[in-house]
Design a protein around this motif. Sequence first.
Motif, mmCIF file in Angstrom:
data_model
loop_
_atom_site.group_PDB
_atom_site.id
_atom_site.type_symbol
_atom_site.label_atom_id
_atom_site.label_comp_id
_atom_site.label_asym_id
_atom_site.label_seq_id
_atom_site.Cartn_x
_atom_site.Cartn_y
_atom_site.Cartn_z
ATOM 1 N N THR A 38 0.797 -1.236 0.000
ATOM 2 C CA THR A 38 0.000 0.000 0.000
ATOM 3 C C THR A 38 0.828 1.283 0.000
ATOM 4 O OG1 THR A 38 -0.132 0.025 2.431
ATOM 5 C CG2 THR A 38 -1.854 -1.169 1.235
ATOM 6 N N ARG A 39 2.123 1.207 0.325
ATOM 7 C CA ARG A 39 2.910 2.442 0.464
ATOM 8 C C ARG A 39 2.973 3.234 -0.838
ATOM 9 N NH1 ARG A 39 6.586 -1.334 3.586
ATOM 10 N NH2 ARG A 39 5.797 -1.123 5.719
ATOM 11 N N ALA A 40 3.206 2.536 -1.933
ATOM 12 C CA ALA A 40 3.263 3.230 -3.221
ATOM 13 C C ALA A 40 1.918 3.866 -3.557
ATOM 14 C CB ALA A 40 3.685 2.265 -4.325
ATOM 15 N N GLU A 41 0.832 3.162 -3.213
ATOM 16 C CA GLU A 41 -0.506 3.703 -3.479
ATOM 17 C C GLU A 41 -0.787 4.937 -2.621
ATOM 18 O OE1 GLU A 41 -2.599 2.813 -5.855
ATOM 19 O OE2 GLU A 41 -1.018 1.445 -6.522
ATOM 20 N N ILE A 42 -0.256 4.959 -1.400
ATOM 21 C CA ILE A 42 -0.415 6.134 -0.538
ATOM 22 C C ILE A 42 0.203 7.350 -1.204
ATOM 23 C CG2 ILE A 42 0.304 7.184 1.648
ATOM 24 C CD1 ILE A 42 0.068 4.403 2.923
ATOM 25 N N MET A 43 1.413 7.165 -1.756
ATOM 26 C CA MET A 43 2.097 8.283 -2.421
ATOM 27 C C MET A 43 1.321 8.733 -3.657
ATOM 28 S SD MET A 43 4.374 8.698 -0.281
ATOM 29 C CE MET A 43 4.970 10.145 -1.145
ATOM 30 N N LYS A 44 0.773 7.783 -4.406
ATOM 31 C CA LYS A 44 -0.010 8.135 -5.599
ATOM 32 C C LYS A 44 -1.240 8.946 -5.215
ATOM 33 C CE LYS A 44 1.330 4.209 -8.525
ATOM 34 N NZ LYS A 44 0.851 2.986 -9.225
ATOM 35 N N LYS A 45 -1.879 8.548 -4.101
ATOM 36 C CA LYS A 45 -3.078 9.265 -3.668
ATOM 37 C C LYS A 45 -2.734 10.679 -3.220
ATOM 38 C CE LYS A 45 -7.130 8.963 -0.692
ATOM 39 N NZ LYS A 45 -7.892 8.149 0.287
ATOM 40 N N LEU A 46 -1.615 10.829 -2.478
ATOM 41 C CA LEU A 46 -1.208 12.164 -2.039
ATOM 42 C C LEU A 46 -0.906 13.067 -3.227
ATOM 43 C CD1 LEU A 46 1.154 11.270 0.958
ATOM 44 C CD2 LEU A 46 -1.135 12.284 1.070
ATOM 45 N N GLU A 47 -0.347 12.476 -4.272
ATOM 46 C CA GLU A 47 -0.082 13.258 -5.483
ATOM 47 C C GLU A 47 -1.388 13.592 -6.213
ATOM 48 O OE1 GLU A 47 2.914 13.091 -9.337
ATOM 49 O OE2 GLU A 47 2.141 11.209 -8.500
ATOM 50 N N LYS A 48 -2.315 12.649 -6.224
ATOM 51 C CA LYS A 48 -3.579 12.854 -6.925
ATOM 52 C C LYS A 48 -4.412 13.948 -6.291
ATOM 53 C CE LYS A 48 -7.667 10.318 -8.521
ATOM 54 N NZ LYS A 48 -8.353 8.998 -8.567
ATOM 55 N N ILE A 49 -4.396 14.027 -4.960
ATOM 56 C CA ILE A 49 -5.201 15.047 -4.272
ATOM 57 C C ILE A 49 -4.405 16.340 -4.050
ATOM 58 C CG2 ILE A 49 -6.673 13.353 -3.156
ATOM 59 C CD1 ILE A 49 -5.049 13.607 -0.640
ATOM 60 N N LYS A 50 -3.262 16.432 -4.715
ATOM 61 C CA LYS A 50 -2.469 17.675 -4.770
ATOM 62 C C LYS A 50 -1.810 18.045 -3.439
ATOM 63 C CE LYS A 50 -3.899 18.203 -9.014
ATOM 64 N NZ LYS A 50 -3.004 17.948 -10.168
ATOM 65 N N TYR A 51 -1.510 17.051 -2.589
ATOM 66 C CA TYR A 51 -0.767 17.338 -1.368
ATOM 67 C C TYR A 51 0.731 17.397 -1.648
ATOM 68 C CZ TYR A 51 -4.805 16.564 1.720
ATOM 69 O OH TYR A 51 -6.008 16.657 2.370
ATOM 70 N N ILE A 52 1.174 16.630 -2.638
ATOM 71 C CA ILE A 52 2.592 16.598 -3.004
ATOM 72 C C ILE A 52 2.731 16.641 -4.519
ATOM 73 C CG2 ILE A 52 3.281 15.272 -0.959
ATOM 74 C CD1 ILE A 52 3.411 12.781 -2.773
ATOM 75 N N GLU A 53 3.946 16.950 -4.960
ATOM 76 C CA GLU A 53 4.297 16.891 -6.381
ATOM 77 C C GLU A 53 5.523 16.002 -6.537
ATOM 78 O OE1 GLU A 53 5.005 20.946 -7.347
ATOM 79 O OE2 GLU A 53 2.908 21.375 -7.823
ATOM 80 N N ILE A 54 5.540 15.156 -7.555
ATOM 81 C CA ILE A 54 6.671 14.267 -7.815
ATOM 82 C C ILE A 54 7.238 14.617 -9.182
ATOM 83 C CG2 ILE A 54 7.467 11.890 -8.043
ATOM 84 C CD1 ILE A 54 5.144 11.016 -6.298
ATOM 85 N N ASN A 55 8.487 15.046 -9.205
ATOM 86 C CA ASN A 55 9.136 15.403 -10.463
ATOM 87 C C ASN A 55 9.225 14.177 -11.365
ATOM 88 O OD1 ASN A 55 11.575 15.786 -12.319
ATOM 89 N ND2 ASN A 55 11.356 17.846 -11.460
ATOM 90 N N SER A 56 8.751 14.291 -12.582
ATOM 91 C CA SER A 56 8.697 13.137 -13.478
ATOM 92 C C SER A 56 10.074 12.637 -13.883
ATOM 93 C CB SER A 56 7.901 13.493 -14.741
ATOM 94 O OG SER A 56 8.497 14.600 -15.414
ATOM 95 N N LYS A 57 11.089 13.501 -13.848
ATOM 96 C CA LYS A 57 12.437 13.098 -14.250
ATOM 97 C C LYS A 57 13.272 12.632 -13.067
ATOM 98 C CE LYS A 57 12.740 16.043 -18.351
ATOM 99 N NZ LYS A 57 13.509 17.135 -19.031
ATOM 100 N N THR A 58 13.323 13.437 -12.011
ATOM 101 C CA THR A 58 14.186 13.118 -10.868
ATOM 102 C C THR A 58 13.473 12.294 -9.801
ATOM 103 O OG1 THR A 58 13.597 15.146 -9.676
ATOM 104 C CG2 THR A 58 15.440 15.266 -11.231
ATOM 105 N N GLN A 59 12.124 12.256 -9.854
ATOM 106 C CA GLN A 59 11.301 11.576 -8.858
ATOM 107 C C GLN A 59 11.409 12.213 -7.468
ATOM 108 O OE1 GLN A 59 9.051 8.812 -9.496
ATOM 109 N NE2 GLN A 59 9.458 9.793 -11.462
ATOM 110 N N ILE A 60 11.940 13.458 -7.408
ATOM 111 C CA ILE A 60 12.020 14.195 -6.150
ATOM 112 C C ILE A 60 10.618 14.625 -5.723
ATOM 113 C CG2 ILE A 60 12.906 16.264 -5.018
ATOM 114 C CD1 ILE A 60 15.028 14.180 -5.512
ATOM 115 N N ILE A 61 10.342 14.476 -4.420
ATOM 116 C CA ILE A 61 9.019 14.805 -3.885
ATOM 117 C C ILE A 61 9.051 16.165 -3.194
ATOM 118 C CG2 ILE A 61 7.219 14.093 -2.261
ATOM 119 C CD1 ILE A 61 8.207 11.227 -2.639
#
Length: 291
Positions: free
Chosen positions: A210-233
């Motif tokens: 579930t950890r990866a899904e948690i990060m996806k959800k946080l990104e989906k609801i605009k709590y975080i941004e993940i750089n598509s190239k560097t994957q920096i959060i």
Amino acid sequence: MKRFGGIIKKMIEEKYSTNLVKTKYVNDSKITDHYAIIPTGQGYENFDTLPNLQKNIYKVIVKRFLAIFYPPAEFNKISVTINIENETFNTSGKVCISQGYLEVLKPKKEDIETTPILNTNDVGAGSMSDITSIDDNSKEPESNIDILNTLKKGEKVNIVNFETKDAETSPPTRYNSGSIILAMENAGKLIEDEELREQIKGAGIGTSATRAEIMKKLEKIKYIEINSKTQIINPTGYGEIIYDVVLNVMPDMLNPKLTASWEKGLDMVAKKEIEPNEFMRKIRKLYKRKI
């Protein structure tokens, strides 16, 4: 897998006698989602037709799999204190005395032997880049680790060089999509309470599924941004606002200690030490008091 059969034969017949067929290499009690990658040997006749990259990946997997059947590598740890003109220098190193599983993985020599650097006890320590034995009968200069392995108390050594190095610590790097998963998995290390730390040790925040899904959800609801190239959060402005609200209303929600206490409660329910309704009642009471 004839190419790797020689390694197994050597392990069984020559040095590491063991019943390989009956050796258990997976702890069923700790499996949550799936087993590790296990080489089967099926289709091995096509190995030579694979691209070099795929061949190398396959070799890494097989070697790591075979290495688990070998005994641990053994090292001697050596510590030395040297006095030079009223200054004290300390050094330490380790020497491999039994390679064990390293015979399969075949690391580079520098990975097995740690070359020591001598440091003073004072802040802003200097260092000596080389030391040599004072034995004039020596035909070849010895490496630092060899000297440490043969030094005796009270023996004198020649100091070849002194150096003073200025250094500064670096701030921690930002989390990326990989390192944040590891941080969630090992969240228990941040807990001071030994009992709670042990409770969350095998759980962390979320599960491996579930950890990866948690990060996806946080990104989906605009709590975080993940750089598509560097994957920096990075947190978004909206995410920072949510964090401030939670911090002021219920700061316990930001502490892995709360997760650990819930894990402990669920464990007590599973062991029938408390009733499920009692556990839920305590959670509701906590939220009514905090919010």
